[in-house]
Design an enzyme around this catalytic site. Structure first.
Site, PDB file in Angstrom:
ATOM      1  CG  HIS A 102     -24.072  68.588  79.684  1.00  0.00           C
ATOM      2  ND1 HIS A 102     -24.293  69.548  78.853  1.00  0.00           N
ATOM      3  CD2 HIS A 102     -24.297  67.877  80.036  1.00  0.00           C
ATOM      4  CE1 HIS A 102     -23.867  68.144  77.964  1.00  0.00           C
ATOM      5  NE2 HIS A 102     -23.378  67.508  78.203  1.00  0.00           N
ATOM      6  CB  SER A 114     -26.901  65.601  77.768  1.00  0.00           C
ATOM      7  OG  SER A 114     -26.910  64.429  77.107  1.00  0.00           O
ATOM      8  CE  LYS A 165     -20.411  68.144  77.281  1.00  0.00           C
ATOM      9  NZ  LYS A 165     -19.022  66.957  77.105  1.00  0.00           N
TER      10      LYS A 165
END
Lengths: 88, 409
Positions: free
Chosen positions: B216, B187, B247
């Site tokens: 991610h 990240s 996300k």
């Protein structure tokens, strides 16, 4: 891990640890069994990681993170290291 | 008598040194109005958001909004119960079915956040005779999870499959199971795991399993958005995928998927699953719809990577140091925490929001201005971001004025 529960680490163990610690010691603090990693040597978590990896490679052992919270001094580390070596 | 907060004195001093002058700080940034996926009003100023991890821009997907509205009206604002009590609605089981179809796995388990999914799975899966081998740069939720595990924890050098191999070889005589833990995209810097090499090392050693945190990379990598294992063609080797809905999926929640036949026993023993209220119906409905949009989101992924290249190139050409290659995370390295804090504040005052990331949360002790891209950023927005970076970096003396490439240039 109280050092008193185990035999004092050998001079050879201390010599090896001092040599490895030397490459990470930015403070110039004197190295002795009672020298503390955090307070005296300013080892942060990143340096601890690299130092532990260097010990693992030198002695060809695995050093689980679980034992680290109980290690404050070089002497503590020596005791933990010899215990791991004896279990190998 | 020591005060109960005295042990934070060092941290408080550091905070006050960076932000004690009364200016804006990261802890009090409040979005007073969200204008779109890429813009918000912060303290009365229109601000371009380049640090939200909203990679595909699905937070306002009309299909998800409609499904969330309907679920809210039908099921209420919350379940008020754990998944194993009164908190499993048909929406939750449908979402788990959607995850099984998305990943083509036999099992899926939905948690209330991604942090809880990591903390829950990693604290529970392995016993006292087992070993967890984790990449040194893993996320805080992984560290917290393994700390609560009974297993022996061994870190290997970041993204170094040979180092992992060496550490596994040392454990060859130990009878316990071994679990390798990596992340698809890390990240802070946006760098990717060498997943093919890691999978090859895993195959080489007995009783060894692989878990990848795809927080991610879900929606970002792979033809169908299944992350780095899909992109690298090694999904068969990944025994557990942990991910988040917060996300690319554009809402909140976490999950773990696996093909292991006994996976569902974790529903009985995973405390982060058993002792937490389940996700509200509206969140569950939005997550399910957006998983479908991600599966068919090739065009969004193309736009995301085009935007990533645009920002990466633009900031590099200014003379700024970027921590890794092109990825949806573009982390600019500042010389120290003080400069990073001033840099961050200068960007915000000029209308650009990025994340300020300081050691010890960062690899290499880096002080970072961490930007993350969104598929729906426009080229004009990104050019404005680059121009504002140029102005602030020049005023801080970090780059030469003549290297500044204006938006129009």
């Amino acid at each position: 891990m109280a050092a008193g529960q185990h035999n004092e680490p050998s001079p050879e163990t201390f010599a090896a640890l001092y040599e490895l610690i030397g490459t990470f010691n930015k403070t110039g603090a004197a190295l002795a069994p009672e020298t503390r990693f955090a307070e005296d040597l300013n080892f942060d978590s990143l340096i601890v990681m690299e130092f532990v990896a260097s010990v693992e490679d030198k002695f060809d052992i695995s050093m689980p993170l679980n034992i680290l919270p109980d290690i404050l001094t070089i002497g503590d580390f020596g005791v933990a290291l010899e215990k791991l070596l004896s279990e190998r | 008598m020591a005060d109960i907060f005295d042990r934070f004195a060092g941290l408080m001093a550091q905070r006050d040194a960076l932000f004690g002058d009364g200016g804006r700080d990261p802890f009090s940034v409040t979005m007073t109005e969200v204008l779109s996926q890429t813009e918000a009003m912060i303290d009365g100023h229109r601000t371009i958001l380049v640090g939200t991890n909203n990679y595909l821009g699905l937070t306002f997907a009309p299909e998800a909004l409609a499904a969330a509205h309907a679920a809210l009206d039908a099921g209420g604002t919350g379940t008020t119960g754990s998944r194993v009590a009164n908190g499993t609605y048909s929406g939750h089981t449908e979402l788990e079915q959607a995850l099984r179809e998305f990943y083509n796995t036999k099992h899926a388990m939905v948690f209330s956040t991604g942090f809880l999914a990591n903390a829950g799975i990693l604290s529970t899966l392995m016993g006292p005779d087992d070993f967890i081998l984790m990449d040194a740069d893993c996320h805080a939720s992984i560290y917290d999870g393994v700390r609560a595990s009974a297993a022996q924890i061994i870190r290997f050098k970041h993204n170094d499959a040979a180092d992992l191999d060496k550490r596994l070889a040392r454990l060859a005589d130990k009878p316990g199971n071994k679990l390798i833990v990596v992340e698809g995209i890390y990240s802070m810097l946006g760098d990717m795991a060498p997943m093919k090499e890691i999978a090859a090392v895993k195959r080489k050693h007995a009783n060894t399993y692989l878990l990848s945190d795809e927080a991610h990379s879900l929606g970002v990598l792979g033809k169908y958005g299944r992350g780095l294992p899909e992109q690298e063609g090694v999904e068969e080797d990944v025994d557990f995928i942990v991910g988040t809905f917060s996300k690319s999926v554009g809402t909140v929640g976490g999950f773990c998927v696996s093909n292991h036949p006994q996976f569902n026993i974790l529903r009985l023993v995973c405390r982060a699953y058993v002792f937490t209220a389940s996700l509200p119906p509206a969140v569950v409905a939005a997550a399910k719809v957006n998983l479908g949009l991600i599966h068919n989101g090739g065009a969004l992924r193309t736009r995301l990577m085009r935007n990533a290249r645009h920002l990466h190139t633009g900031l590099s050409e200014l003379g700024l140091k970027i921590a890794s290659g092109v990825s949806p995370v573009v982390a600019v390295v500042a010389p120290d925490p003080q400069v990073a804090a001033t840099f961050w504040r200068g960007l915000l005052d000029a209308g650009v929001y990025v994340n300020l990331a300081l050691p010890p949360a960062t690899p290499f002790g880096y002080s970072l201005l961490r930007a993350s891209l969104c598929a729906v950023h426009t080229e004009e927005q990104l050019d404005e971001v680059i121009a504002i970076f140029a102005g602030v970096a020049t005023s801080l003396g970090l780059i030469e004025p003549h290297r500044k490439r204006l938006a129009a240039g």
